[in-house]
Write an enzyme that holds these catalytic residues in place. Sequence first.
Site, PDB file in Angstrom:
ATOM      1  N   LYS A   1       1.275  -1.493   0.138  1.00  0.00           N
ATOM      2  CA  LYS A   1       0.361  -0.230   0.096  1.00  0.00           C
ATOM      3  C   LYS A   1       1.042   1.100  -0.201  1.00  0.00           C
ATOM      4  CE  LYS A   1      -3.932   2.089   2.267  1.00  0.00           C
ATOM      5  NZ  LYS A   1      -4.583   2.044   4.148  1.00  0.00           N
TER       6      LYS A   1
ATOM      7  N   ARG B   1       0.747  10.498   6.425  1.00  0.00           N
ATOM      8  CA  ARG B   1       0.859   8.392   6.384  1.00  0.00           C
ATOM      9  C   ARG B   1       2.108   7.872   5.241  1.00  0.00           C
ATOM     10  NH1 ARG B   1      -5.141   8.412   4.882  1.00  0.00           N
ATOM     11  NH2 ARG B   1      -5.846   9.010   7.863  1.00  0.00           N
TER      12      ARG B   1
ATOM     13  N   LYS C   1      -2.523  -2.112  -4.112  1.00  0.00           N
ATOM     14  CA  LYS C   1      -3.034  -0.444  -3.845  1.00  0.00           C
ATOM     15  C   LYS C   1      -2.201   0.835  -3.638  1.00  0.00           C
ATOM     16  CE  LYS C   1      -6.484   1.876  -1.081  1.00  0.00           C
ATOM     17  NZ  LYS C   1      -7.243   2.446   0.063  1.00  0.00           N
TER      18      LYS C   1
END
Length: 329
Positions: free
Chosen positions: A197, A219, A250
């Site tokens: 991710k 993040r 992702k």
Amino acid sequence: MTNIPTFDRHRRLRRTAGMRDLVRETHLHKTDLVYPMFIVEGEKVRKEVPSMPGVYQLSLDLLTEEIDELEELGIQAVILFGVPNEKDEQGTGAFIDEGIVQQATRKIKTKVPSMLVIADTCLCEYTSHGHCGVIHDHDVDNDASLELLAKTAVSQAKAGADIIAPSNMMDGFVAVIRQALDQAGFTQIPIMSYAVKYASSFYGPFRDAADSTPQFGDRKTYQMDPANRLEALREAKSDVHEGADFLIVKPALSYLDIVREMKNNFDLPIVAYNVSGEYAMVKAAAQNGWIDEQALVMEKLLSMKRAGADLIITYFAKDVAKWLAEKNR
């Protein structure tokens, strides 16, 4: 012409639509699709996400109608994201038995038991700060977050979730969740890990839909650098070792090379997440008449299957199911 040199006649297999169908290598099926849903508290809420035309936040009382439509279309799996009214620093709403995802799961499994419910396991939609874990000293505390993520996974499994999909990118999250599920008696529940991710700019519309924008910072300390390929292999290898049953990449579209890396290196089902930004760009271009939406979407999803994806999480799932049905008439 005379004395034409010998060469290959590749066009023979493209001559007619029937011929092209006969030799097509990659196929997209309804059973490949997973439909994301955003569940909110309240009644009679059907609120369109401004940056995602056709995608709605739905309250529990309208959930049955939506599930009936999905079943009729032949879509067999959904992934649930909860948007609670109240949030706190620990993300308590993620792991309480009456959490919004837990309630939605029970409602879906009662209405359509055969519908596969995938529970997104993260804290960001439930924390007041919008990060995917517990904050200590202005940073996400990896190990303290794991305990709450494990509690969330067990709570979701108790509610009837068929698959747990942890998306938080904490180190060790698959190992801790697998142990917690097994100890709670859920040895049969698989983990669909967001193994790869990236810290992507394609997530903006999702954060509108899930109300999960970080209140400070970003993040990048736990999601991956978009520049890195080998890191993806390390992340996935760890998750496989820790007990993952599926591997998610992702976003999908800008990371098709990573999807292929996953397919080439691991023998688990590979899941491509066709994310919100990818959806929003297509919708915006289609609304302006710049593209053929159906043709572009089908080409895009086929590229994900061709790259190696076995499943695709996509906001286009309902549209694609309708287009496939029309094609097969």
